[in-house]
Design an enzyme around this catalytic site. Structure first.
Site, mmCIF file in Angstrom:
data_model
loop_
_atom_site.group_PDB
_atom_site.id
_atom_site.type_symbol
_atom_site.label_atom_id
_atom_site.label_comp_id
_atom_site.label_asym_id
_atom_site.label_seq_id
_atom_site.Cartn_x
_atom_site.Cartn_y
_atom_site.Cartn_z
ATOM 1 N N ASN A 468 10.453 56.985 51.289
ATOM 2 C CA ASN A 468 11.786 57.231 51.603
ATOM 3 C C ASN A 468 12.484 56.135 52.753
ATOM 4 O OD1 ASN A 468 14.046 59.102 52.033
ATOM 5 N ND2 ASN A 468 13.243 59.024 54.017
ATOM 6 N N ASP A 544 5.859 61.795 50.537
ATOM 7 C CA ASP A 544 6.285 62.127 52.025
ATOM 8 C C ASP A 544 7.850 62.087 51.936
ATOM 9 O OD1 ASP A 544 5.970 62.544 55.061
ATOM 10 O OD2 ASP A 544 7.591 60.836 54.840
ATOM 11 N N GLU A 573 6.734 66.463 49.275
ATOM 12 C CA GLU A 573 6.746 67.212 50.431
ATOM 13 C C GLU A 573 8.407 67.445 50.393
ATOM 14 O OE1 GLU A 573 6.823 66.727 55.469
ATOM 15 O OE2 GLU A 573 7.504 65.109 54.199
#
Length: 891
Positions: A468, A544, A573
Site C-alpha cells: 500500500n 498489510d 488486514e
C-alpha cells in the site's frame, strides 16, 4: 469581534454533488442518561486506533459525550470510531468530511450511536463572502463549490448556495490571512478554467468578493453515476453471466449506457457505446423514478461468462442519446481514463486446504531472538527499555532459524514473519526497497535458508507484505518529490494541487503507492511479487492494509499469485466491518478477524457474556463465503497483549485460547503469548509509540517462561490438529449463559462437544441425549445435559453406534465408481486389479454405503501395472495400494 465557523456540515452533505451520505444510525437508550461509564475516541492520525488518550466527558445538559478539540486538516475524509466501556462501536468506521483546517470537537450520542456530530472548536475573527456568477451553459441543477487552501483544494466539501442569479458562501479565517481558491462543480474534473488561483484576504469587517466563471473544464451529464461493484454473482464461476447494475441520479435525460470490459488484464476504455479497448456490452434503463424533479434511473447489462482464471476489468458510462459526451461510474469523470476500474476474478473460488488447517505462529523478527550480534547495526544497548523499544533490539532472521526447534516443538505448522524490508524502522512496515532485506535483519541468503529449513520440517512460511505504501525515504518517492511531473515515478504516487500527497492514514512518512498506475502496478506484480514468491519461495502473503489498494489491483494480484502457485495463500488486514471484509472474497483467500479479537478480549479479558461468542460465530457464518478463511488472534503487534489486558490472569488466557482453537478460523499465536509474555508498562500512559509495549523481546529464559501455559498451548494445538472437525467442521451452539458455553463442531467423520466455563460450576443443556467421551480423560457419560466445572474447559466426542458396512466403492480413479469386495479373513475391502501409469498421481476416495465418504486420498505409483486398492474400516483414510510384485503394499 470573533465569529465561530459557519460552514455547516449538513448543508455540505446535502448540496455537494458527489458526497456520499453518512452511515446509518443505531438507536440505544434515550439521550440525557449516562449509559456508559467511559467513552473513548479512536481514529486515524492525529488520533490513534488504540489506547485511551482521547477520552470523552459526559455533558449532562445535552446528554452527550464530548471530546477535547482535535486539530484536523481541511478537505480530508476523516475516519474514527467510539469505544464504549471497552466495546467498539458496531459497523463501519464513522467518516467526517473536514470542511476546513482547524480544531473540532467530537460528540457521541448514546441514543443515536452512529450519528456523525463533529463541531468546530476554532474561533475566527475574519471572514470572506464569495458571490459567484457562472456561465450560461452550467446546468441549473449543478451546485458550484469552492476549493481553497484551507480545505486542501477539495472541490466537494464546500458548496455555494443560490441567491437569485448568483451563488454565495461565507468562509471564516483569521483576519489578515490570505486565502487561495478556485471554483468547481463538486469535483476537480469540473473546475473553472483559469491561469492561477484566485486570492482574497480575511478581514474583521468581512471581505466581499464578486467573481465570474467564464468556462468549466467540463460539464457533468448527471448528478451522480454509481455502480459500487454491484455485480451479480459477486464471485463469478466460469458458468456465470454477470449482471451489472448502475444507479444514476439525473435531472436531464439519461437513456443509454455501456460496459467496456477486457479479459486479458489490459485496461478497458470506450465512450457512448464504442469500445476503444476491449469489448462493449450495452446497459438498458429498467426503471426510472422521479422526486422533486430529480430522476433516479436503474440500468442493467451483462458481461458474458468467461473461462476459469480470467481477470475481468470494466468501466461503465451513461449518456443521453440526443446529447453530447457521457459520464462514468463511480468517479463521475467525463473520460474512461479517469473512471473507476471495476474488476472481478472468474474461478471456482476456493482457498488452499492447508491454510484452513493451519496453526500460525506470528513472529515480530526484531523482538524474537538475536541469532547474530554482528548485524546489530541499529542497536544501542545503553538505552533504557522505554527508549530501546522504539528502535532496533537485535532480533534477526538467524534468530528465527536458530529457534525452529522450539517452534516445531510448540506444534505449529505455519510461521508468519513480520516485514524485513530495508527501511528506517525495526518493524519493517516503512519500505525503502521492496526487494531488499535490511542488514539489521540479516541477508537474503539467511532468509532463503530459513524458508528451506522450515519446508524440510513440513512447515509453511508466510511473509508480511506491504503493497500500500512506501517510506518517504524510498528513492522513487524522493525522485518524484524532487522532480515533480518530470520524474518517471511522479504518477507512482498521488500528488495534489497544493503540493501535498496521498498518505497512509495521514502519516507523511508513508506516501501511498499508486498501484492503479499501469507502470507502478506492473512493477509490483511482475517484479516485487515474484521476488518473494518465486525466488524466496514463501508459501503465502499477509497483506498489510489491504483496503488501501483498489479492488482492480487485487484482481490482478490474485491472477498473478495463483499463476505462480494455485496453493499460495493470501490474506488481508482489513480492519473494518464484516461487510467490507467480506467484499474481498473472490480476490483474497481470507482476512484477519479483528471482530474475533474484540469479542474475545471483551468476553474473557473483561468478563463479558459468552453469548457474544455465539453471536460472533453465527454472524460470521451468515456473512462470509465458506471458502473465505478468517484468521483468529488474541493479540498482535498493533494491539495490547491479551495477558496484560486480562490483568496477568493466565486462567483467562487459557480459557480464551482453548476456545479460540475449538472454533472456526485459522488460529494465530503472537510470539511469546504461549509463555506468558505481557507488557512492562501501561500503553495508555504514553502519547506516542504506544505499540512499543506490545512488541517486547521474547522470553527465552525457561525459568521466566510460564511452562504450564506453554504445555497448555501444545495440548490445544495437538487437539486441533488431531481432529478435522475442529479445523473445518460445522458450528452449532447448544447452550450459552453469561459465563458458560456449550457448542458442537462436526463433519462427516466426527461430532465433538466443546464446553467452556469462566464462572461457577454450571449445568448446560444439550439439544439431544448423547453419549459422550472426554477426549482427554476417556470418561464416558450419557444424557441431555452436561455439568461443566468452575473455570474449566473440555472437549468430548459423541459416541456413535457402529454401522454395518454393506458396500464400498472406489471413486475417482476412473470415470465410473469401482465396487470393492469384502475379504472376511483380513477384515478389509479389496478392488480388482486397476491399471495405473508410472508416476501418474491419482486422487480418490472411498464411499461407504453410498453416503459417507473419506476425504480425498492420493497415490503415486513408482511403476506401471495393475494395482489393488484396499480399504480398512478400522483406518478408513489409510492409503494401501498393492502391486503384484510388492505384496507388502505401498503407503
Amino acid at each position: 469581534m470573533k465569529k465561530s465557523v459557519v460552514l455547516i456540515m449538513v448543508l455540505s452533505l446535502l448540496l455537494s454533488l458527489f458526497v456520499q451520505p453518512f452511515a446509518q444510525t443505531n438507536t440505544a437508550e434515550a439521550a440525557g442518561d449516562q449509559v456508559y461509564d467511559k467513552v473513548v475516541l479512536r481514529g486515524e492520525s492525529p488520533l490513534s486506533w488504540d489506547g485511551e488518550n482521547h477520552p470523552l466527558t459526559f455533558d449532562e445538559s445535552e446528554g452527550l459525550w464530548k471530546s477535547e478539540p482535535v486539530t484536523l486538516s481541511g478537505g480530508i475524509q476523516f475516519e474514527y470510531k467510539f469505544v464504549m466501556d471497552n466495546e467498539w462501536l458496531a459497523g463501519d468506521n464513522l467518516r467526517f468530511q473536514v470542511p476546513q483546517t482547524g480544531d473540532y470537537e467530537f460528540y457521541f450520542d448514546p441514543s443515536d450511536q452512529r450519528k456523525v456530530d463533529v463541531r468546530p472548536a476554532t474561533e475566527y475573527d475574519g471572514s470572506i463572502t464569495l458571490q459567484l456568477t457562472v456561465p450560461e451553459e452550467t446546468p441549473d441543477w449543478a451546485v458550484p463549490t469552492v476549493a481553497t487552501s484551507n480545505n486542501s483544494f477539495n472541490y466537494s466539501v464546500t458548496p455555494l448556495e443560490r441567491e437569485g442569479e448568483t451563488f454565495t458562501v461565507t468562509l471564516n479565517g483569521q483576519a489578515g490571512e490570505e486565502l487561495e481558491y478556485r471554483y468547481g462543480l463538486g469535483d476537480s474534473k469540473y473546475r473553472e478554467v483559469i491561469e492561477a488561483n484566485r486570492t482574497a484576504t480575511f478581514t474583521e469587517e468581512g471581505t466581499v468578493v464578486e467573481d465570474t466563471v467564464t468556462e468549466w473544464t467540463g460539464l457533468p451529464v448527471a448528478k451522480n453515476v454509481s455502480h459500487n461493484f454491484n455485480h451479480n454473482p459477486f464471485i463469478p464461476s466460469p458458468n456465470d453471466d454477470v449482471e451489472i447494475t448502475v444507479e444514476v441520479e439525473h435531472y436531464g435525460p439519461i437513456d443509454e449506457g455501456g460496459i467496456y470490459f477486457t479479459t486479458d488484464g489490459s485496461t478497458p476504455a470506450g465512450a457512448r457505446g464504442e469500445a476503444s479497448s476491449g469489448e462493449f456490452s450495452p446497459l438498458e434503463v429498467v426503471e426510472t423514478k422521479t422526486e422533486n424533479n430529480l430522476q433516479r434511473s436503474t440500468l442493467k447489462g451483462v458481461i458474458p461468462k468467461q473461462a476459469d482464471s480470467t481477470p475481468v476489468k470494466y468501466v461503465v458510462d451513461v449518456w443521453a442519446a440526443d446529447g453530447e459526451g457521457s459520464q462514468y461510474a463511480d468517479t463521475n469523470s467525463l473520460t474512461s481514463a479517469e473512471a473507476t476500474e471495476f474488476a472481478y476474478y472468474v474461478e471456482n473460488y476456493s482457498s488452499p486446504d492447508w491454510a484452513k488447517d493451519a496453526v500460525i505462529y506470528h513472529i515480530f523478527v526484531d523482538r524474537f531472538y538475536d541469532g547474530n550480534p554482528d548485524n546489530n547495526f541499529g542497536v544501542d544497548p545503553s538505552l533504557p527499555l522505554e527508549e530501546a523499544l522504539k528502535d532496533w533490539m537485535g532480533g534477526d532472521l538467524e534468530g528465527v532459524l536458530a529457534k525452529l526447534d522450539y517452534i516445531e516443538e510448540l506444534g505449529v505448522d505455519t510461521i508468519w514473519l513480520s516485514p524485513v524490508f530495508e527501511g528506517p524502522y525495526s518493524h519493517g512496515y516503512h519500505p525503502t526497497d521492496f526487494m531488499g532485506i535490511d542488514p539489521n535483519f540479516g541477508t537474503l541468503e539467511v532468509l532463503k535458508e530459513l524458508i528451506h529449513e522450515a519446508h524440510d520440517r513440513d512447515m509453511k512460511v508466510i511473509y508480511d507484505f506491504v503493497p500500500n505504501h512506501t517510506s518517504s525515504e524510498h528513492p522513487y518517492f524522493q525522485d518524484a518529490l524532487a522532480n515533480g511531473e518530470d520524474s518517471p515515478y511522479y504518477d507512482w504516487y498521488t500528488f495534489y494541487e497544493d503540493g501535498t500527497y496521498e498518505t497512509f492514514y495521514g502519516i507523511e512518512e508513508l506516501p501511498q503507492f499508486n498501484n492503479d498506475h499501469p507502470e507502478a502496478r506492473d512493477y509490483m506484480l511482475n517484479e516485487v511479487v515474484p521476488f518473494w514468491l518465486e525466488e524466496l519461495e514463501f508459501d503465502g502473503l499477509r497483506l498489510d492494509y489491504a483496503k488501501g489498494p483498489s479492488y482492480s489491483f487485487w484482481v490482478d494480484f490474485r491472477d498473478k499469485v495463483k499463476s505462480i502457485d494455485p496453493d499460495m495463500y493470501v490474506f488481508g488486514e482489513v480492519w473494518d466491518s464484516r461487510e467490507k471484509i467480506s467484499s474481498y472474497a473472490g480476490k483474497l483467500d481470507g482476512s484477519l478477524d479483528f471482530g474475533f479479537h474484540d469479542t474475545f478480549k471483551g468476553t474473557f479479558a473483561f468478563d463479558g457474556s459468552m453469548q457474544s461468542v455465539v453471536n460472533y460465530v453465527e454472524e460470521n457464518e451468515a456473512v462470509y463465503h465458506p471458502e473465505y478463511i478468517m484468521t483468529t488472534f488474541l493479540d498482535n503487534h498493533d494491539l495490547p497483549r491479551f495477558l496484560y489486558e486480562a490483568g496477568g490472569n493466565t486462567d483467562k488466557l487459557k480459557l480464551a485460547s482453548f476456545t479460540q482453537f475449538m472454533l472456526p478460523g485459522s488460529p494465530v499465536i503472537y510470539y511469546g503469548t504461549e509463555v506468558g509474555l505481557s507488557q512492562s508498562a501501561n500503553h495508555n500512559e504514553f502519547n506516542d509509540w504506544k505499540d512499543r509495549w506490545y512488541r517486547e523481546f521474547m522470553i527465552w529464559n525457561e525459568e521466566e517462561q510460564d511452562q504450564e501455559l506453554l504445555k497448555h498451548y501444545q495440548e490445544i494445538i495437538e487437539l486441533r490438529q488431531n481432529h478435522s472437525a475442529l479445523r473445518t467442521g460445522d458450528f452449532h451452539a447448544h447452550s450459552a449463559t453469561r459465563d458458560a458455553l456449550l457448542f458442537e463442531r462436526s463433519n462427516e467423520g466426527e461430532r465433538l462437544i466443546v464446553a467452556v466455563n469462566k464462572g461457577a460450576e454450571a449445568v448446560l443443556a444439550l439439544d439431544e441425549e448423547l453419549e459422550l467421551e472426554n477426549l482427554v480423560t476417556g470418561e464416558r457419560m450419557t444424557g441431555d445435559e452436561l455439568t461443566v466445572g468452575a473455570n474449566s474447559f473440555a472437549v468430548y466426542q459423541v459416541v456413535e453406534e457402529e454401522k454395518d458396512i454393506e458396500h464400498v466403492v472406489l471413486r475417482g480413479v476412473h470415470a465410473q465408481d469401482i465396487a470393492l469386495s469384502y475379504d472376511e479373513a483380513a477384515g478389509v475391502w479389496r478392488s480388482e486389479g486397476i491399471h495405473l501409469k508410472n508416476k501418474q498421481k491419482v486422487t480418490f476416495e472411498y464411499v461407504i454405503n453410498g453416503a459417507e465418504s473419506t476425504s480425498e486420498l492420493t497415490f503415486t505409483p513408482d511403476r506401471g501395472g495393475k494395482f489393488e486398492f484396499i480399504f480398512n474400516p478400522v483406518e478408513p483414510e489409510q492409503v494401501t495400494v498393492l502391486h503384484p510384485s510388492d505384496k507388502r503394499g505401498q503407503k
